[in-house]
Design a protein around this motif. Structure first.
Motif, mmCIF file in Angstrom:
data_model
loop_
_atom_site.group_PDB
_atom_site.id
_atom_site.type_symbol
_atom_site.label_atom_id
_atom_site.label_comp_id
_atom_site.label_asym_id
_atom_site.label_seq_id
_atom_site.Cartn_x
_atom_site.Cartn_y
_atom_site.Cartn_z
ATOM 1 N N ARG A 172 -6.095 12.162 2.997
ATOM 2 C CA ARG A 172 -5.087 11.104 3.037
ATOM 3 C C ARG A 172 -5.647 9.920 2.274
ATOM 4 O O ARG A 172 -6.706 9.391 2.615
ATOM 5 C CB ARG A 172 -4.762 10.719 4.469
ATOM 6 C CG ARG A 172 -3.804 11.674 5.151
ATOM 7 C CD ARG A 172 -3.391 11.208 6.529
ATOM 8 N NE ARG A 172 -4.505 11.022 7.447
ATOM 9 C CZ ARG A 172 -5.211 11.999 8.008
ATOM 10 N NH1 ARG A 172 -4.933 13.256 7.742
ATOM 11 N NH2 ARG A 172 -6.199 11.735 8.835
ATOM 12 N N VAL A 173 -4.940 9.514 1.233
ATOM 13 C CA VAL A 173 -5.400 8.447 0.357
ATOM 14 C C VAL A 173 -4.481 7.243 0.517
ATOM 15 O O VAL A 173 -3.257 7.382 0.507
ATOM 16 C CB VAL A 173 -5.406 8.918 -1.120
ATOM 17 C CG1 VAL A 173 -5.885 7.815 -2.038
ATOM 18 C CG2 VAL A 173 -6.256 10.171 -1.272
ATOM 19 N N THR A 174 -5.088 6.073 0.674
ATOM 20 C CA THR A 174 -4.345 4.818 0.697
ATOM 21 C C THR A 174 -4.710 4.062 -0.569
ATOM 22 O O THR A 174 -5.897 3.886 -0.876
ATOM 23 C CB THR A 174 -4.724 3.974 1.933
ATOM 24 O OG1 THR A 174 -4.488 4.750 3.111
ATOM 25 C CG2 THR A 174 -3.901 2.702 1.994
ATOM 26 N N GLU B 34 -0.875 12.425 0.640
ATOM 27 C CA GLU B 34 -1.793 13.492 1.034
ATOM 28 C C GLU B 34 -2.042 14.421 -0.143
ATOM 29 O O GLU B 34 -1.153 14.681 -0.940
ATOM 30 C CB GLU B 34 -1.232 14.314 2.192
ATOM 31 C CG GLU B 34 -1.582 13.739 3.515
ATOM 32 C CD GLU B 34 -1.389 14.721 4.668
ATOM 33 O OE1 GLU B 34 -1.461 15.949 4.462
ATOM 34 O OE2 GLU B 34 -1.180 14.228 5.772
ATOM 35 N N GLN C 178 0.544 5.505 0.724
ATOM 36 C CA GLN C 178 -0.270 6.586 1.272
ATOM 37 C C GLN C 178 0.288 7.915 0.792
ATOM 38 O O GLN C 178 1.502 8.079 0.706
ATOM 39 C CB GLN C 178 -0.265 6.574 2.797
ATOM 40 C CG GLN C 178 -1.107 5.496 3.391
ATOM 41 C CD GLN C 178 -1.271 5.687 4.892
ATOM 42 O OE1 GLN C 178 -0.485 6.356 5.535
ATOM 43 N NE2 GLN C 178 -2.312 5.084 5.435
ATOM 44 N N SER D 90 0.829 -1.207 0.000
ATOM 45 C CA SER D 90 0.000 0.000 0.000
ATOM 46 C C SER D 90 0.861 1.254 0.000
ATOM 47 O O SER D 90 1.943 1.275 0.573
ATOM 48 C CB SER D 90 -0.903 0.030 1.229
ATOM 49 O OG SER D 90 -1.863 -0.972 1.142
ATOM 50 N N LYS E 265 -7.888 2.256 -1.702
ATOM 51 C CA LYS E 265 -8.416 1.415 -0.632
ATOM 52 C C LYS E 265 -9.083 2.229 0.469
ATOM 53 O O LYS E 265 -9.898 1.710 1.210
ATOM 54 C CB LYS E 265 -7.282 0.579 -0.041
ATOM 55 C CG LYS E 265 -6.687 -0.394 -1.052
ATOM 56 C CD LYS E 265 -5.365 -0.967 -0.639
ATOM 57 C CE LYS E 265 -5.412 -1.790 0.602
ATOM 58 N NZ LYS E 265 -4.156 -2.478 0.892
ATOM 59 N N GLN F 66 -9.307 9.457 3.851
ATOM 60 C CA GLN F 66 -9.629 10.150 5.104
ATOM 61 C C GLN F 66 -9.458 11.636 4.869
ATOM 62 O O GLN F 66 -8.434 12.074 4.333
ATOM 63 C CB GLN F 66 -8.674 9.728 6.220
ATOM 64 C CG GLN F 66 -9.132 8.555 7.019
ATOM 65 C CD GLN F 66 -8.246 8.406 8.245
ATOM 66 O OE1 GLN F 66 -7.022 8.443 8.140
ATOM 67 N NE2 GLN F 66 -8.865 8.257 9.387
#
Length: 74
Positions: free
Chosen positions: A47-49, A6, A4, A2, A32, A35
């Motif tokens: 915040r992207v995963t 921003e 992450q 994964s 996935k 936030q």
């Protein structure tokens, strides 16, 4: 593995904005989770995963279609 990252987003003022951006970014292939830290009247952060790196152009155009822009760095 994964990844992450921003994204700083201009124009978010309410929880409806959060829902719109979460849905837009969450609909991208490989994402996935999303936030959002909502800061009405200021720049908000997402915040992207994802399963792997996303093309910045794709993130920018997805946000534009949802009515938002990526904030410029100060």
């Amino acid at each position: 593995m994964s990844v992450q990252f921003e994204v700083r987003i201009d124009g978010m003022t309410c929880h409806r904005c959060v829902e719109t951006v979460t849905s837009a970014l969450g609909g991208l292939d490989g994402v996935k989770g999303v936030q959002i830290d909502l800061n009405p009247g200021a720049v908000s952060n997402a915040r992207v995963t994802a399963d792997g790196p996303l093309e910045p152009r794709l993130v920018r155009s997805t946000l534009a279609k949802a009515g938002f822009t990526i904030a410029r760095e100060p």
